[in-house]
Write a protein that holds these residues in place. Sequence first.
Motif, PDB file in Angstrom:
ATOM      1  N   SER A   1       0.838  -1.204   0.000  1.00  0.00           N
ATOM      2  CA  SER A   1       0.000   0.000   0.000  1.00  0.00           C
ATOM      3  C   SER A   1       0.874   1.255   0.000  1.00  0.00           C
ATOM      4  CB  SER A   1      -0.959  -0.004   1.190  1.00  0.00           C
ATOM      5  OG  SER A   1      -0.269   0.276   2.353  1.00  0.00           O
ATOM      6  N   ILE A   2       2.016   1.197   0.682  1.00  0.00           N
ATOM      7  CA  ILE A   2       2.910   2.366   0.641  1.00  0.00           C
ATOM      8  C   ILE A   2       3.464   2.538  -0.768  1.00  0.00           C
ATOM      9  CG2 ILE A   2       5.077   3.307   1.499  1.00  0.00           C
ATOM     10  CD1 ILE A   2       4.581   1.673   4.059  1.00  0.00           C
ATOM     11  N   ALA A   3       3.936   1.440  -1.334  1.00  0.00           N
ATOM     12  CA  ALA A   3       4.544   1.533  -2.665  1.00  0.00           C
ATOM     13  C   ALA A   3       3.531   2.035  -3.688  1.00  0.00           C
ATOM     14  CB  ALA A   3       5.096   0.169  -3.081  1.00  0.00           C
TER      15      ALA A   3
ATOM     16  N   ALA B   1       0.856   3.793  -3.140  1.00  0.00           N
ATOM     17  CA  ALA B   1       0.457   5.178  -2.908  1.00  0.00           C
ATOM     18  C   ALA B   1       1.544   6.134  -3.378  1.00  0.00           C
ATOM     19  CB  ALA B   1       0.193   5.396  -1.425  1.00  0.00           C
TER      20      ALA B   1
END
Lengths: 799, 138
Positions: free
Chosen positions: B128-130, B132
């Motif tokens: 989810s970080i990547a 986003a």
Amino acid sequence: MQPGTMVMTFAAFCLPFLGAAAAPALTRLLGHRAAWPLALFPAAIFLHFAGFLPEVGRGEVVTGGFAWVPSYNVSFSWLIDGLSLAFLLLISGIGTLIVLYSGGYLKDHPHQGRFFAFILMFMGAMLGLVASDSFLMLFVFWELTSITSFLLIGFDHAREAARRAALQALIVTGGGGLLLLAGLLVLWNVTGVTQLSLLLAFGAEVRASPFYLAILLLMLGGAFTKSAQFPFHFWLPNAMEAPTPVSAYLHSATMVKAGVYLLMRLNPVLGGTTPWETILPAFGGLTLLVGAVLAIRQTDLKLMLAYTTVASLGLLVMLTGLGSEHAVAAAALYLVAHSLFKGALFMVAGIVDHETGTRHITGLGGLGRAMPITFAAAVLAALSMGGLPPFFGFLAKEEVYAALEGDSLRSVAFTLAAVAGNALMFAVAFAVALKPFLGARVETPKAPHEGPLLLWLGPLVLAACGLAAGLFSAAVHPLLSSPLASAMAGAPTTVDIGPVPHASLALLLSAVTIALGVAVFVALDRARAAADRLVADIGWGPDRGFDQVISGLVRLGHRLARWLQPGLMEVYLTVTFVVVALALLVPLAWYDEWPRPPLWPADAQFHELAVMALALIGVGGVLTASNRLNSILALGIQGFSVALLFLLFGAPDLAFTQFMVETLSVVILTLVMTRLRLQPRDARPLAQKLPDAAIAIACGLGFSLYLLRVTQSRFDPVLTDFFNLYSKAIAHGANVVNVIIVDFRGTDTLGEIAVVMITGLAILSLIRIRKSTTAPAGSAAEGKPAMRPAVNVGKEKQR
Amino acid sequence: MNTVIFRTLAPFLTALMLLFSLFVLLRGHNEPGGGFIGGLIAASALAIYGIARGIRPVRHALWFHPMTIAATGLFLACLAGLVSMVAAVPFMTGLWIYPSLFGVEIPLSTVMLFDFGVYLVVVGAITSIALALEREDF
């Protein structure tokens, strides 16, 4: 206690909360008539506890409960003696009437169900408070009453005054609760017991302890804030923002007496010493006078009553502090009498307000014909409050004066204070009970008429109880007053005062009080003007002081936050890494634990040296790279080399993880770079680069030295042996690392993955904030360079 | 980076890596591997797919929001700990059963469920970080 009774008693403590849960649904179903079924809850509790009357009257103490957290010696246990029982009966009895009264008072209010729920929740908390045996329970319920009182005062949350009053009450009483907690902890440390019933045996020990004064002051901090003693009295009149049932119930009959309850409960343990007999009567007497004078000054019926409540609480504290046998008996009688007449008068004020639309005494008059039942209840209650025979209030007042008898200066001073306070309260009582009902009719916002049964039932019953208790005092004393006084005194005490006046100094003082009271009543307007002038001359009051303290706190908080959180990423990073470097280097230097210089390994293989060289090349690449992308990749090379070393030296799991972490770091760092639209080159001036480099070197050096030192100390293999031995045997896994992660230290891992998850959420929301505050990407690129210029990573401002 | 070869190969590579990540996860108890490593491999697999094809296909292929996956993982991990309550043993005690499937005995345990939870948390959070961070302006 028999098991059946014990279960029933526990059920009685749970019942209010069940009622609270059922209240919203019931109210949706039945409207304001839900008050009838809901009143059955407190009524059942009342009947249950009334069953203990004969037992407690014989001087027995009913205890019960069960272990709650046995490992910490915390129990859910109750102690029902004369003191608790009197409170339990007052809370549940008046509670029944209040629930009914709320049904009429808040009829058709959109949130009536919520109100019922809050008031029942409060009842549960209050019952728990007065019956608690264990310290922890006492504290939990104490704070619970503060919280429910917050909800009830702020019930009309759309008004700012109500919100302020609610918050103020919460801060004052909740803060006092923390003092109470501290006091209980010190008591626990001094005596080693966590139960009130056991504490009684330690009275002498506590009083002789060097911590006695600390305990006393902490406990007084809790009691004085809760029971609105001067100078903490200001929250109570402000709490009149609450709907009238709340004022009648919490802020006259029950919650504000929690502080007095605490003092009475602790009297056998902490009482009888010079500080106790100085502080309590002094503050109580002062509160009595201040409250009475401020009451005269008001024109709002509820505020007049609120300030007399402050005065009455002062009187109770004063009596508790005096501690003589008569004083204890007087406190017991006055406690019960006050709950009865003040609750009734508050409800009367509420009815007047509800039916006429105003509660300002100057705008009311001649309602007696329109509201005969309310008038009757008001007069009955006022007669008790004024202390006229044969009402219960008369007994209380006679006993008060008997308690103060003496020829020392101290006795005379307190007698004068009591006479003055009682006379003023007498005047207020009749002002509230007579002025709105007698005289010429005054036009009111609403045409007055008698309230419905639900409204007048409560005050009438309470006022009648005040009369009945006085008339049949011979029956009431052995059941209620004597056990109550005995519990307070910690020794059997008999209360035997009757309603028939007989010649004594006390009766003379009573007559003086009444004469003075009548005089003030007749000249009420002039007395009000005088009190008004007095307060205006003083100007500053604790209420304003509270505002000043709060705004000072907020300002301090702002200043601190601005100092600690300047919003500059650069500062945060610098501080973080400087602290890391110091944390590593300072202990090494302080304890002179520098590592020995490492020896060059004689048997280093060629491939191992090659990998190390690769790592060095990576580091060199980071430093010399011409742009940021290259240095990120070079950092990756260094990381992979270290991972290879792990692999070579027999830590495949670690190496594996390191490989994946390095890969993902490179990917994510690259993404961050493009995302933040950083300049491709590092453009820091030399003046900034040098300190940054110094910090970086200090950190690196710190880690290296620390690791060297750690590896040079003697290795204790006890854990290694344990895990190697049991990994397969107990946890059925050959991979010790994994077994530790998921089994032996599984709870740690659970915490760690929760952290991973929370970090992910935090990063996600940070990115989202950026997205919503920057213009759409397409237009930002060329359209608004001024708004989001390409920024240097060191200068990136966090918003 | 977006060469035809890479774009064509990426889905296969991703599929293989995901499979491998599961393999690493499951063998972790006895040989190098486990939930953390497996999760990291899966996260890199998805990152490769994202670099090759863009974010939308990754989100589409994942079906759930990556944070949902992470939350499910955390839930499963907690559940694995709570099962022990039913068995009246302390929290997080590993419990094993050995059902036999087609004559083969398969050891199943709360520990495995827990490791699977770790795996999902790591995949979900990092993905989810990547995702986003990659620009979503297309």
